[in-house]
Design an enzyme around this catalytic site. Sequence first.
Site, PDB file in Angstrom:
ATOM      1  N   ASN A 208       0.849  -1.200   0.000  1.00 22.82           N
ATOM      2  CA  ASN A 208       0.000   0.000   0.000  1.00 22.82           C
ATOM      3  C   ASN A 208       0.882   1.246   0.000  1.00 22.82           C
ATOM      4  O   ASN A 208       2.110   1.139  -0.064  1.00 22.82           O
ATOM      5  CB  ASN A 208      -0.945  -0.027   1.216  1.00 22.82           C
ATOM      6  CG  ASN A 208      -0.160  -0.134   2.501  1.00 22.82           C
ATOM      7  OD1 ASN A 208       0.611   0.754   2.841  1.00 22.82           O
ATOM      8  ND2 ASN A 208      -0.334  -1.243   3.226  1.00 22.82           N
ATOM      9  N   ASP A 277      -4.268  -6.615   4.930  1.00 21.09           N
ATOM     10  CA  ASP A 277      -5.255  -7.511   5.546  1.00 21.09           C
ATOM     11  C   ASP A 277      -5.155  -8.931   4.990  1.00 21.09           C
ATOM     12  O   ASP A 277      -5.518  -9.893   5.660  1.00 21.09           O
ATOM     13  CB  ASP A 277      -6.665  -6.962   5.296  1.00 21.09           C
ATOM     14  CG  ASP A 277      -6.924  -5.720   6.145  1.00 21.09           C
ATOM     15  OD1 ASP A 277      -6.419  -5.673   7.279  1.00 21.09           O
ATOM     16  OD2 ASP A 277      -7.588  -4.785   5.658  1.00 21.09           O
ATOM     17  N   LYS A 287       9.024 -17.057 -10.740  1.00 23.68           N
ATOM     18  CA  LYS A 287       8.231 -15.955 -11.298  1.00 23.68           C
ATOM     19  C   LYS A 287       7.034 -16.513 -12.091  1.00 23.68           C
ATOM     20  O   LYS A 287       7.217 -17.416 -12.926  1.00 23.68           O
ATOM     21  CB  LYS A 287       9.132 -15.122 -12.226  1.00 23.68           C
ATOM     22  CG  LYS A 287       8.424 -13.934 -12.813  1.00 23.68           C
ATOM     23  CD  LYS A 287       9.338 -13.164 -13.750  1.00 23.68           C
ATOM     24  CE  LYS A 287       8.524 -12.102 -14.467  1.00 23.68           C
ATOM     25  NZ  LYS A 287       9.263 -11.482 -15.558  1.00 23.68           N
ATOM     26  N   PHE A 321      -4.616   2.922  14.670  1.00 23.77           N
ATOM     27  CA  PHE A 321      -4.928   3.919  13.653  1.00 23.77           C
ATOM     28  C   PHE A 321      -6.054   3.346  12.802  1.00 23.77           C
ATOM     29  O   PHE A 321      -6.191   2.129  12.693  1.00 23.77           O
ATOM     30  CB  PHE A 321      -3.702   4.207  12.770  1.00 23.77           C
ATOM     31  CG  PHE A 321      -2.840   5.321  13.279  1.00 23.77           C
ATOM     32  CD1 PHE A 321      -2.070   5.155  14.417  1.00 23.77           C
ATOM     33  CD2 PHE A 321      -2.799   6.544  12.616  1.00 23.77           C
ATOM     34  CE1 PHE A 321      -1.281   6.193  14.891  1.00 23.77           C
ATOM     35  CE2 PHE A 321      -2.000   7.586  13.082  1.00 23.77           C
ATOM     36  CZ  PHE A 321      -1.237   7.403  14.221  1.00 23.77           C
ATOM     37  N   LYS A 335     -13.570  -0.295  15.234  1.00 25.85           N
ATOM     38  CA  LYS A 335     -12.224  -0.855  15.452  1.00 25.85           C
ATOM     39  C   LYS A 335     -11.777  -0.671  16.907  1.00 25.85           C
ATOM     40  O   LYS A 335     -11.158  -1.548  17.498  1.00 25.85           O
ATOM     41  CB  LYS A 335     -11.210  -0.214  14.494  1.00 25.85           C
ATOM     42  CG  LYS A 335     -11.359  -0.733  13.070  1.00 25.85           C
ATOM     43  CD  LYS A 335     -10.484   0.002  12.065  1.00 25.85           C
ATOM     44  CE  LYS A 335     -10.823  -0.488  10.652  1.00 25.85           C
ATOM     45  NZ  LYS A 335     -10.225   0.276   9.582  1.00 25.85           N
ATOM     46  N   LYS A 339     -11.181  -4.192  18.734  1.00 29.83           N
ATOM     47  CA  LYS A 339      -9.780  -4.544  18.997  1.00 29.83           C
ATOM     48  C   LYS A 339      -9.386  -4.242  20.437  1.00 29.83           C
ATOM     49  O   LYS A 339      -8.225  -4.365  20.811  1.00 29.83           O
ATOM     50  CB  LYS A 339      -8.862  -3.819  18.000  1.00 29.83           C
ATOM     51  CG  LYS A 339      -9.158  -4.201  16.539  1.00 29.83           C
ATOM     52  CD  LYS A 339      -8.111  -3.660  15.576  1.00 29.83           C
ATOM     53  CE  LYS A 339      -8.589  -3.805  14.131  1.00 29.83           C
ATOM     54  NZ  LYS A 339      -7.499  -4.023  13.174  1.00 29.83           N
TER      55      LYS A 339
HETATM   56  O1  PMT Z   1       2.902   5.999   6.603  1.00 28.77           O
HETATM   57  P1  PMT Z   1       2.312   7.314   6.124  1.00 28.77           P
HETATM   58  O2  PMT Z   1       2.529   7.552   4.663  1.00 28.77           O
HETATM   59  O3  PMT Z   1       2.747   8.470   6.975  1.00 28.77           O
HETATM   60  O4  PMT Z   1       0.714   7.195   6.271  1.00 28.77           O
HETATM   61  C1  PMT Z   1       0.147   7.145   7.537  1.00 28.77           C
HETATM   62  C2  PMT Z   1      -0.985   6.109   7.601  1.00 28.77           C
HETATM   63  C3  PMT Z   1      -2.117   6.568   6.711  1.00 28.77           C
HETATM   64  C4  PMT Z   1      -0.489   4.731   7.150  1.00 28.77           C
HETATM   65  C5  PMT Z   1      -1.420   6.057   9.111  1.00 28.77           C
HETATM   66  O5  PMT Z   1      -1.839   7.322   9.506  1.00 28.77           O
HETATM   67  C6  PMT Z   1      -2.541   5.026   9.324  1.00 28.77           C
HETATM   68  O6  PMT Z   1      -3.719   5.326   9.179  1.00 28.77           O
HETATM   69  N1  PMT Z   1      -2.158   3.766   9.665  1.00 28.77           N
HETATM   70  C7  PMT Z   1      -3.076   2.647   9.804  1.00 28.77           C
HETATM   71  C8  PMT Z   1      -3.400   2.077   8.472  1.00 28.77           C
HETATM   72  C9  PMT Z   1      -4.270   0.845   8.579  1.00 28.77           C
HETATM   73  O7  PMT Z   1      -3.800  -0.234   8.344  1.00 28.77           O
HETATM   74  O8  PMT Z   1      -5.477   1.061   9.020  1.00 28.77           O
HETATM   75  P2  PMT Z   1      -6.612  -0.089   9.193  1.00 28.77           P
HETATM   76  O9  PMT Z   1      -7.826   0.685   9.418  1.00 28.77           O
HETATM   77  O10 PMT Z   1      -6.552  -0.999   8.030  1.00 28.77           O
HETATM   78  O11 PMT Z   1      -6.162  -0.882  10.474  1.00 28.77           O
HETATM   79  C10 PMT Z   1      -6.600  -0.533  11.783  1.00 28.77           C
HETATM   80  C11 PMT Z   1      -5.507  -0.786  12.792  1.00 28.77           C
HETATM   81  O12 PMT Z   1      -5.247  -2.192  12.901  1.00 28.77           O
HETATM   82  C12 PMT Z   1      -4.167  -0.138  12.460  1.00 28.77           C
HETATM   83  O13 PMT Z   1      -3.623   0.356  13.649  1.00 28.77           O
HETATM   84  C13 PMT Z   1      -3.331  -1.286  11.903  1.00 28.77           C
HETATM   85  O14 PMT Z   1      -1.940  -1.108  12.179  1.00 28.77           O
HETATM   86  C14 PMT Z   1      -3.896  -2.488  12.654  1.00 28.77           C
HETATM   87  N2  PMT Z   1      -3.851  -3.752  11.899  1.00 28.77           N
HETATM   88  C15 PMT Z   1      -4.516  -3.880  10.732  1.00 28.77           C
HETATM   89  C16 PMT Z   1      -4.516  -5.097  10.065  1.00 28.77           C
HETATM   90  C17 PMT Z   1      -3.782  -6.172  10.605  1.00 28.77           C
HETATM   91  N3  PMT Z   1      -3.728  -7.334  10.000  1.00 28.77           N
HETATM   92  N4  PMT Z   1      -3.117  -6.010  11.763  1.00 28.77           N
HETATM   93  C18 PMT Z   1      -3.146  -4.828  12.427  1.00 28.77           C
HETATM   94  O15 PMT Z   1      -2.529  -4.693  13.482  1.00 28.77           O
END
Ligand code: PMT
Length: 398
Positions: A208, A277, A287, A321, A335, A339
């Site tokens: 991403n 995810d 490949k 986040f 979330k 979580k």
């Molecule tokens: O890195 P930058 O370019 O500065 O951009 C910042 C950002 C946009 C990446 C950051 O601000 C941000 O939003 N990070 C979280 C991105 C994300 O994965 O969001 P989510 O809504 O998909 O996940 C929710 C939370 O679960 C996040 O804290 C994530 O780290 C966590 N997660 C998600 C999936 C997974 N399998 N395991 C996790 O721990």
Amino acid sequence: MLKDKRIILGVSGGIAVYKAVELLRLLTKAGAEVHVIMTRAAQEFVTPLTFQTLSGNPVHTELFNLIAEREISHISLADRSDLFMIVPATANIVGKIAAGIADDMLTTTVMATKSPVLIAPAMNVNMFTNPIYRENEERLIRFGYRFVAPVTGTLACGWEGQGKLAPPEVIFEAALETLTLKDLAGRTIMVTAGPTREEIDPVRYISNHSSGKMGYALARAATRRGARVILISGPTNLAVPDGVELLRVESACEMQAAVMAHVEGCQAVIKAAAVADYRPIDRKSEKIKKKDETATIELIKNPDILAGLGAMKSPPFLVGFAAETGMVREYAEKKLTEKNLDMIVANDVSQIDAGFNVDTNRALLLFKNGSSVECGLMSKDKLADKILDYIVTGLAPC
Ligand code: PMT
């Protein structure tokens, strides 16, 4: 970040004086009130008018200038400063301060100050390694003066070696660090940052747009505030903040292993990483060759690292986040609850000045107790400090 801070910037004579102009710009941009003192030699390189225009304050050059002394005396300047910086500092100025000589505006004012003093030397490599200079620097360090070491490179005199003034950004960071309250001292904070990469075959992957900027800003700010910081980072091109313990990972599974191996002893975990995810169910060892018009890759869900932390018996303070493109509050609230988080930082990543790969962000902070705070557009550095302010309040006393 430096709002309400008064800084004296002492400038002594050397070719690196022009870099002090850049430093002044960084300090004023961060909100500091800067008063510049120039030695006579410094004025041979850049005029006081440049510093005066950029600082918005008169530049002090003469100790016995009656008009300047009536406006603001060198003693009151020294008394009222939060930080005294000397950039660049010549061997001569360091020697004079170490010997207790106070014969001009700069040396007299530094002698009178009670504020922390930060010195960034710049000189020829043979001067820098001269035992007389070394002894002077060590003497000042013993008295509590702080130094930002010069870097190695080609010097103005043509020599190669250590003696080049440290970059203005590095000196600026040292100033911030010196002025920052150590309200996270004794704490260990884990930060995850950047994207994960889920390999399809040896040449392709799913990922991403995360640059790591938000997570690295948090790691930098927490370190500055005195925390021990464990930064678990997916692939990024960013410089590693000084003082952090960095663990590099690629995939979500690697990130999970690193997080679980180091979470014990952490008082807070901040998950700014954009974790994929899903990953390909079957990573090909060769490949994949181009064949049909369409191709399908079967994906399997990655472990949810944050949910795993939330399910721990006694989890650390958990900050998630949420990267959303719509219904930001609703999805973030879900979330936060699912979580089992203490706090979630929701950002709308569909906006061009927020979220992925920009220096600014705009966030909605949601808390376990149902309260929320809107943070308008600001730098990721500033947002990092705001998030840490709430973590400091939420942590149990040491
Ligand atoms: O890195 P930058 O370019 O500065 O951009 C910042 C950002 C946009 C990446 C950051 O601000 C941000 O939003 N990070 C979280 C991105 C994300 O994965 O969001 P989510 O809504 O998909 O996940 C929710 C939370 O679960 C996040 O804290 C994530 O780290 C966590 N997660 C998600 C999936 C997974 N399998 N395991 C996790 O721990």
